[in-house]
Design a protein around this motif. Structure first.
Motif, mmCIF file in Angstrom:
data_model
loop_
_atom_site.group_PDB
_atom_site.id
_atom_site.type_symbol
_atom_site.label_atom_id
_atom_site.label_comp_id
_atom_site.label_asym_id
_atom_site.label_seq_id
_atom_site.Cartn_x
_atom_site.Cartn_y
_atom_site.Cartn_z
ATOM 1 N N SER A 2 0.814 -1.216 0.000
ATOM 2 C CA SER A 2 0.000 0.000 0.000
ATOM 3 C C SER A 2 0.847 1.266 0.000
ATOM 4 C CB SER A 2 -0.932 0.000 1.215
ATOM 5 O OG SER A 2 -0.192 -0.045 2.426
ATOM 6 N N GLU A 3 2.053 1.192 0.554
ATOM 7 C CA GLU A 3 2.895 2.379 0.664
ATOM 8 C C GLU A 3 3.435 2.836 -0.687
ATOM 9 O OE1 GLU A 3 4.549 -0.422 3.921
ATOM 10 O OE2 GLU A 3 3.246 -0.586 2.163
ATOM 11 N N THR A 4 3.539 1.916 -1.648
ATOM 12 C CA THR A 4 4.186 2.247 -2.915
ATOM 13 C C THR A 4 3.309 1.993 -4.135
ATOM 14 O OG1 THR A 4 5.183 0.028 -3.009
ATOM 15 C CG2 THR A 4 6.482 1.782 -1.974
ATOM 16 N N THR A 20 -1.530 -4.745 0.901
ATOM 17 C CA THR A 20 -1.080 -5.041 2.258
ATOM 18 C C THR A 20 -0.446 -3.812 2.891
ATOM 19 O OG1 THR A 20 1.142 -5.763 1.618
ATOM 20 C CG2 THR A 20 -0.603 -7.435 1.603
ATOM 21 N N ALA A 21 -0.399 -3.818 4.214
ATOM 22 C CA ALA A 21 0.191 -2.727 4.997
ATOM 23 C C ALA A 21 1.092 -3.332 6.067
ATOM 24 C CB ALA A 21 -0.909 -1.884 5.641
ATOM 25 N N ASN A 60 -6.522 10.870 -2.574
ATOM 26 C CA ASN A 60 -7.671 11.134 -1.710
ATOM 27 C C ASN A 60 -8.037 9.955 -0.823
ATOM 28 O OD1 ASN A 60 -8.985 12.707 -4.611
ATOM 29 N ND2 ASN A 60 -8.149 13.798 -2.849
ATOM 30 N N ILE A 61 -7.536 8.770 -1.158
ATOM 31 C CA ILE A 61 -7.908 7.584 -0.374
ATOM 32 C C ILE A 61 -6.687 6.946 0.313
ATOM 33 C CG2 ILE A 61 -10.082 7.002 -1.519
ATOM 34 C CD1 ILE A 61 -6.832 5.332 -2.560
ATOM 35 N N GLN A 62 -5.586 7.666 0.355
ATOM 36 C CA GLN A 62 -4.390 7.138 1.009
ATOM 37 C C GLN A 62 -4.619 6.843 2.483
ATOM 38 O OE1 GLN A 62 -1.351 10.097 -0.460
ATOM 39 N NE2 GLN A 62 -0.129 8.250 -0.717
ATOM 40 N N ASP A 63 -5.510 7.599 3.107
ATOM 41 C CA ASP A 63 -5.779 7.389 4.533
ATOM 42 C C ASP A 63 -6.439 6.050 4.818
ATOM 43 O OD1 ASP A 63 -8.032 8.766 3.135
ATOM 44 O OD2 ASP A 63 -9.049 8.417 5.058
ATOM 45 N N PRO A 83 -13.334 -0.514 5.856
ATOM 46 C CA PRO A 83 -14.572 -0.622 6.652
ATOM 47 C C PRO A 83 -15.788 -0.288 5.797
ATOM 48 C CG PRO A 83 -13.400 1.408 7.188
ATOM 49 C CD PRO A 83 -12.504 0.636 6.267
ATOM 50 N N PRO A 84 -16.952 -0.844 6.127
ATOM 51 C CA PRO A 84 -18.157 -0.635 5.306
ATOM 52 C C PRO A 84 -18.491 0.830 5.045
ATOM 53 C CG PRO A 84 -18.544 -2.373 6.902
ATOM 54 C CD PRO A 84 -17.209 -1.782 7.249
ATOM 55 N N GLU A 85 -18.265 1.685 6.022
ATOM 56 C CA GLU A 85 -18.598 3.099 5.835
ATOM 57 C C GLU A 85 -17.701 3.788 4.816
ATOM 58 O OE1 GLU A 85 -16.026 2.831 9.619
ATOM 59 O OE2 GLU A 85 -17.621 1.669 8.629
ATOM 60 N N GLU A 86 -16.623 3.114 4.408
ATOM 61 C CA GLU A 86 -15.699 3.695 3.426
ATOM 62 C C GLU A 86 -15.726 2.967 2.075
ATOM 63 O OE1 GLU A 86 -14.388 6.423 3.800
ATOM 64 O OE2 GLU A 86 -13.931 6.791 5.905
ATOM 65 N N PHE A 87 -16.628 1.998 1.923
ATOM 66 C CA PHE A 87 -16.705 1.262 0.661
ATOM 67 C C PHE A 87 -16.895 2.204 -0.532
ATOM 68 C CE2 PHE A 87 -18.437 -3.058 2.429
ATOM 69 C CZ PHE A 87 -17.210 -3.273 3.024
ATOM 70 N N ALA A 88 -17.841 3.132 -0.403
ATOM 71 C CA ALA A 88 -18.168 4.015 -1.522
ATOM 72 C C ALA A 88 -16.966 4.864 -1.921
ATOM 73 C CB ALA A 88 -19.357 4.905 -1.155
ATOM 74 N N ARG A 89 -16.257 5.392 -0.947
ATOM 75 C CA ARG A 89 -15.111 6.246 -1.252
ATOM 76 C C ARG A 89 -13.986 5.431 -1.896
ATOM 77 N NH1 ARG A 89 -10.882 9.219 1.875
ATOM 78 N NH2 ARG A 89 -11.454 8.104 3.770
ATOM 79 N N TRP A 90 -13.750 4.222 -1.396
ATOM 80 C CA TRP A 90 -12.687 3.389 -1.953
ATOM 81 C C TRP A 90 -12.984 2.994 -3.404
ATOM 82 C CZ3 TRP A 90 -7.849 2.027 -1.531
ATOM 83 C CH2 TRP A 90 -7.384 0.891 -2.191
#
Length: 261
Positions: free
Chosen positions: A84-86, A160-161, A196-199, A179-186
């Motif tokens: 995930s970092e690269t 992976t992280a 915008n989705i690095q977090d 997490p389910p609350e972030e499915f749409a954004r991902w």
């Protein structure tokens, strides 16, 4: 890394968790291995006006990412995981990070604690499952690879992280969980650029998983029954996981995966 996982939930539970319109019935799979087909979820086209059906769509992809620019898959390594970092900068994953982010439903994953070379300690396999006993969604990427004869293969990998402190004694990396609350954004690759989705591409929460020691029967792809998840007494020579506060070493290996083609 993540070299094996399982999806044993009922179809209706998966449907509800990832909010897709439909999924063809599938059997419980206790030992999913690289090169095998896996269930993935993508953001689909907008439905008809007034429709309440979700836009997300479920499909199958082969576990083993193949960038579209690869000419000969026999000369390219099997990419089961992406760091995930690269991933945003890597040539292999850059386009998929921007245009083809996916969810991979799972009931948990397997990991092996492997002692350092020359150590008398034995390797120990672990079934790593969510403590709540339900489903999780790995962050993933997909790419459709086309051969010279025009045939196409949908391929995917798991992001992976670095391992969180409680998991670090077993392995230094683990899957990214959305997490389910972030499915749409991902899944939104139209308005949400990679920056915008690095977090979201971070280690799972400390209290999400528990690691259950299991036998080495999981090592063989032919072993696909539920008994491979049975708890065993860990080998006396194996390192027992204990919470630690040190940061995990950042190392990725290929885990001896099979060839994709």
């Amino acid at each position: 890394m993540c070299g094996r996982f399982a999806l044993t939930a009922k179809v209706e539970n998966v449907l509800d968790y990832v909010s897709v319109a439909s999924i063809e019935d599938f059997p419980a799979r206790f030992n999913i291995a690289p090169t095998q087909p896996i269930l993935i979820v993508i953001e689909g086209d907008t439905g008809a006006p007034g429709s309440n059906l979700p836009k997300r769509r479920a499909m199958l992809a082969r576990w083993g990412f193949m960038p579209g620019w690869v000419k000969d898959p026999r000369e390219f390594p099997l990419l089961v995981n992406a760091r995930s970092e690269t991933a945003i900068e890597k040539a292999s994953f850059r386009a998929a990070m921007r245009h083809r982010r996916i969810l991979i439903p799972a009931s948990g994953f397997y990991e092996w604690h492997r002692p350092e070379k020359g150590s008398k300690q034995k390797s120990q396999a672990y079934w790593v499952r969510p403590k709540h006993g339900k489903i999780v969604a790995f962050a993933g990427l997909m790419e459709t690879w086309a051969s010279a004869d025009g045939s196409e293969v949908d391929t995917a990998c798991i992001l992976t992280a670095p391992a969180n402190p409680s998991f670090a004694p077993i392995h230094d990396r683990m899957p990214v969980i959305i997490p389910p609350e972030e499915f749409a954004r991902w899944l939104d690759c139209k308005t949400q650029e990679p920056r915008n989705i690095q977090d979201l591409m971070v280690s799972p929460p400390e209290d999400l998983f528990e690691a259950v020691p299991v036998s080495d029967r999981v090592n063989k792809v032919a072993n696909t029954g539920p008994d491979i998840q049975d708890r065993i007494a860990p080998s006396e020579m194996a390192v027992q996981p204990k919470p630690v506060k040190t940061k995990a070493a950042r190392r990725e290996s290929d885990g001896g995966q099979m060839d994709l083609f």
